[in-house]
Design a protein around this motif. Structure first.
Motif, mmCIF file in Angstrom:
data_model
loop_
_atom_site.group_PDB
_atom_site.id
_atom_site.type_symbol
_atom_site.label_atom_id
_atom_site.label_comp_id
_atom_site.label_asym_id
_atom_site.label_seq_id
_atom_site.Cartn_x
_atom_site.Cartn_y
_atom_site.Cartn_z
ATOM 1 N N PRO A 43 0.777 -1.351 -0.013
ATOM 2 C CA PRO A 43 0.207 0.036 -0.042
ATOM 3 C C PRO A 43 0.869 1.121 0.002
ATOM 4 O O PRO A 43 0.571 2.231 -0.677
ATOM 5 C CB PRO A 43 -0.947 -0.198 1.136
ATOM 6 C CG PRO A 43 -0.930 -1.489 1.543
ATOM 7 C CD PRO A 43 0.459 -2.143 1.090
ATOM 8 N N VAL A 44 1.923 1.494 0.819
ATOM 9 C CA VAL A 44 2.833 2.471 0.791
ATOM 10 C C VAL A 44 3.506 2.729 -0.722
ATOM 11 O O VAL A 44 3.272 3.871 -1.287
ATOM 12 C CB VAL A 44 3.955 2.311 1.672
ATOM 13 C CG1 VAL A 44 5.131 3.363 1.652
ATOM 14 C CG2 VAL A 44 3.423 2.306 3.115
ATOM 15 N N LEU A 45 3.938 1.675 -1.257
ATOM 16 C CA LEU A 45 4.639 1.636 -2.579
ATOM 17 C C LEU A 45 3.381 2.381 -3.479
ATOM 18 O O LEU A 45 3.718 3.285 -4.347
ATOM 19 C CB LEU A 45 5.199 0.822 -2.966
ATOM 20 C CG LEU A 45 6.625 0.235 -2.520
ATOM 21 C CD1 LEU A 45 7.091 -0.884 -2.694
ATOM 22 C CD2 LEU A 45 7.531 1.306 -2.270
ATOM 23 N N LEU A 46 2.029 1.766 -3.726
ATOM 24 C CA LEU A 46 1.436 2.110 -4.412
ATOM 25 C C LEU A 46 0.627 3.554 -4.163
ATOM 26 O O LEU A 46 0.474 4.315 -5.124
ATOM 27 C CB LEU A 46 0.152 1.183 -4.363
ATOM 28 C CG LEU A 46 0.000 -0.287 -4.903
ATOM 29 C CD1 LEU A 46 -1.105 -1.007 -4.753
ATOM 30 C CD2 LEU A 46 0.581 -0.220 -6.536
ATOM 31 N N SER A 47 0.864 4.056 -2.884
ATOM 32 C CA SER A 47 0.572 5.319 -2.641
ATOM 33 C C SER A 47 1.585 6.195 -3.008
ATOM 34 O O SER A 47 1.072 7.378 -3.797
ATOM 35 C CB SER A 47 0.355 5.473 -1.225
ATOM 36 O OG SER A 47 -0.775 4.605 -0.555
ATOM 37 N N LEU A 48 2.580 6.048 -2.910
ATOM 38 C CA LEU A 48 3.777 6.731 -3.552
ATOM 39 C C LEU A 48 3.805 7.019 -4.957
ATOM 40 O O LEU A 48 3.813 8.042 -5.540
ATOM 41 C CB LEU A 48 5.190 6.393 -3.091
ATOM 42 C CG LEU A 48 5.295 6.367 -1.666
ATOM 43 C CD1 LEU A 48 6.924 5.644 -1.338
ATOM 44 C CD2 LEU A 48 5.524 7.627 -1.129
ATOM 45 N N TYR A 49 3.495 5.933 -5.716
ATOM 46 C CA TYR A 49 3.254 5.896 -7.077
ATOM 47 C C TYR A 49 2.178 6.791 -7.570
ATOM 48 O O TYR A 49 2.326 7.558 -8.551
ATOM 49 C CB TYR A 49 3.230 4.475 -7.619
ATOM 50 C CG TYR A 49 3.327 4.395 -9.189
ATOM 51 C CD1 TYR A 49 4.838 4.216 -9.665
ATOM 52 C CD2 TYR A 49 2.546 4.434 -10.026
ATOM 53 C CE1 TYR A 49 4.884 4.148 -11.095
ATOM 54 C CE2 TYR A 49 2.518 4.250 -11.433
ATOM 55 C CZ TYR A 49 3.713 4.101 -11.898
ATOM 56 O OH TYR A 49 3.849 3.877 -13.107
ATOM 57 N N ILE A 50 0.976 6.571 -7.172
ATOM 58 C CA ILE A 50 -0.174 7.484 -7.223
ATOM 59 C C ILE A 50 0.114 8.982 -7.214
ATOM 60 O O ILE A 50 -0.238 9.943 -7.798
ATOM 61 C CB ILE A 50 -1.359 6.936 -6.810
ATOM 62 C CG1 ILE A 50 -1.708 5.416 -7.089
ATOM 63 C CG2 ILE A 50 -2.715 7.928 -6.854
ATOM 64 C CD1 ILE A 50 -2.731 4.922 -6.261
ATOM 65 N N PHE A 51 0.664 9.272 -5.857
ATOM 66 C CA PHE A 51 0.819 10.697 -5.468
ATOM 67 C C PHE A 51 1.971 11.151 -6.354
ATOM 68 O O PHE A 51 1.908 12.374 -6.990
ATOM 69 C CB PHE A 51 1.384 10.578 -4.337
ATOM 70 C CG PHE A 51 1.620 12.039 -3.699
ATOM 71 C CD1 PHE A 51 0.610 13.128 -3.690
ATOM 72 C CD2 PHE A 51 2.999 12.344 -2.803
ATOM 73 C CE1 PHE A 51 0.756 14.153 -3.136
ATOM 74 C CE2 PHE A 51 2.978 13.567 -2.194
ATOM 75 C CZ PHE A 51 1.786 14.670 -2.531
ATOM 76 N N GLY A 52 2.990 10.275 -6.739
ATOM 77 C CA GLY A 52 3.870 10.826 -7.769
ATOM 78 C C GLY A 52 3.507 11.317 -8.987
ATOM 79 O O GLY A 52 3.869 12.373 -9.918
#
Length: 409
Positions: free
Chosen positions: A328-337
């Motif tokens: 979830p953290v990596l997916l959140s970073l990707y979407i935020f990026g």
């Protein structure tokens, strides 16, 4: 067009050049220290991979550097370049893997001369051109050595199941260094734009941040996949890389002077695309980037899914990276990026028309006026004479303008 070319050699740019040289030397020292550490610990497998990455990246840089020099051996400007060329040492310098240091010496020499003597715009322009090739080499090094090396380090931590605070900070600093190199290349590209389009601190920070947020998930996913399925990472890289090379070929890139060596550039673009987006063709790239980030995001999710599936059978991985937190953290970073990237291109990215991008010519054309006027004897009317045809842009002039047109069109 030449008189509008923004040759500005500021104190900030001069200090950045010196800082870049220092960081490059520091990176070499850290690489040597890492190699020695692996050897002392008996990690010969990791040692072999690291040496392969270091040597492969170095050879790739020297090949590009030599090819670019071979296109213009009779047009070298700096004293160190002329000295080495006069003694026919350029090829031995590159064979000894010293080409990047040689280029740094040239950039530092002419930057120092221009900054201290307040020379004309052409001298400062030479520094801009030399710096472009140097920054292009640093960008290639970022994705042929730094990004793969960071992937290797994260995979080692995941495999060993031990993550300390200082190690985590080092990983974050390495990812930040990769994003910083991208921003530096971005700043180099801005030298071709009008003064109103120069890079500000806000746009620099946003550009850095969205690159960082997109690089972290990609590198981490590759590292976690490598930690549980090390034998399959090569197959994954080759399959994805070949598709990316075909993608570069489909865009009909025109960066190198020789069409055969253009395939080396396309192969390198495929390597860069394996980690991050890099625009290589002029025209609107909205659809291209959307397709790229969708495919790479899907590939990243597949890698994380395979890691999660295999990590259940390898308890050591779960001690360091909990899938229910990491994914979830990596997916959140990707979407935020992705969101920050949209913000940057919507409000902060300069979209210049191609005629606005400066088009420098060779040395003999730098002082030519755009148009001259003659008096016709029969009527004494002053008529504009058509300007002489522009010489074909070659060498670093062509490379720099090509990338600027691609980057900002």
């Amino acid at each position: 067009m030449e008189e509008d070319f923004p040759f500005n050699n500021t104190l900030f740019d001069y200090l950045l050049t010196l800082l870049g040289l220092f960081l490059y030397l520091l990176d070499v020292c850290l690489d040597i220290w890492t190699v020695v550490s692996f050897y002392q610990e008996g990690d010969y497998g990791y040692l072999s991979v690291l040496i392969f990455l270091l040597l492969g990246s170095s050879v790739l840089l020297q090949v590009f550097s030599w090819l670019w020099y071979s296109d213009a051996l009779d047009k070298l400007e700096t004293g160190v370049e002329k000295f080495v060329n006069r003694h026919k040492l350029i090829k031995p310098v590159h064979v000894l893997q010293l080409g990047v240091y040689f280029r740094y010496a040239g950039v530092v020499e002419i930057s120092t001369y221009s900054f201290r003597r307040q020379t004309d715009r052409f001298s400062e322009g030479v520094a801009v051109f030399l710096n472009h090739d140097l920054q292009m080499l640093r960008l290639i090094e970022t994705f042929s050595e730094s990004a793969p090396q960071l992937t290797l380090m994260i995979s080692i931590i995941a495999h060993r199941g031990k993550l300390e605070l200082i190690t985590g900070l080092k990983i974050l600093a390495s990812a930040a260094a990769i994003a910083s190199n991208i921003v530096t290349y971005h700043r180099c590209m801005r030298a071709f734009l009008p003064e109103r389009c120069q890079l500000g601190w806000t746009s620099s920070f946003v550009y850095f941040l969205w690159n960082l947020l997109l690089i972290i998930p990609r590198v981490t996913a590759l590292a976690l996949f490598f930690s549980v399925l090390p034998c399959y990472i090569i197959a994954h890289f080759l399959s994805v890389w070949m598709l990316l090379v075909l993608g570069a070929w489909s865009q009909k890139t025109d960066f190198m002077e020789n069409r055969y060596w253009e395939w080396l550039y396309r192969a390198t673009v495929g390597l860069i695309w394996y980690f991050s987006w890099f625009n290589v063709a002029k025209g609107r790239t909205k659809v291209k980037s959307i397709v790229y980030y969708f495919i790479m995001g899907l590939d990243t999710m597949v890698l994380m899914g395979l890691w999660c599936w295999m990590a259940v059978e390898q308890a050591g991985c779960l001690k360091t990276f909990d899938p229910y937190i990491v994914i979830p953290v990596l997916l959140s970073l990707y979407i935020f990026g992705i969101g920050l990237r949209m913000v940057y291109y919507r409000w902060l990215h300069p979209n210049c028309l191609e005629p606005e991008i400066a088009e420098p010519h060779e040395l003999e054309d730098m002082g030519r006026e755009a148009a001259c006027y003659v008096v016709e004897e029969s009527s004494q009317d002053i008529l504009p004479e058509p300007p002489p045809p522009a010489q074909p842009i070659t060498g670093v002039h062509k490379r720099k303008r090509t990338m600027a047109v691609n980057f900002y069109s």
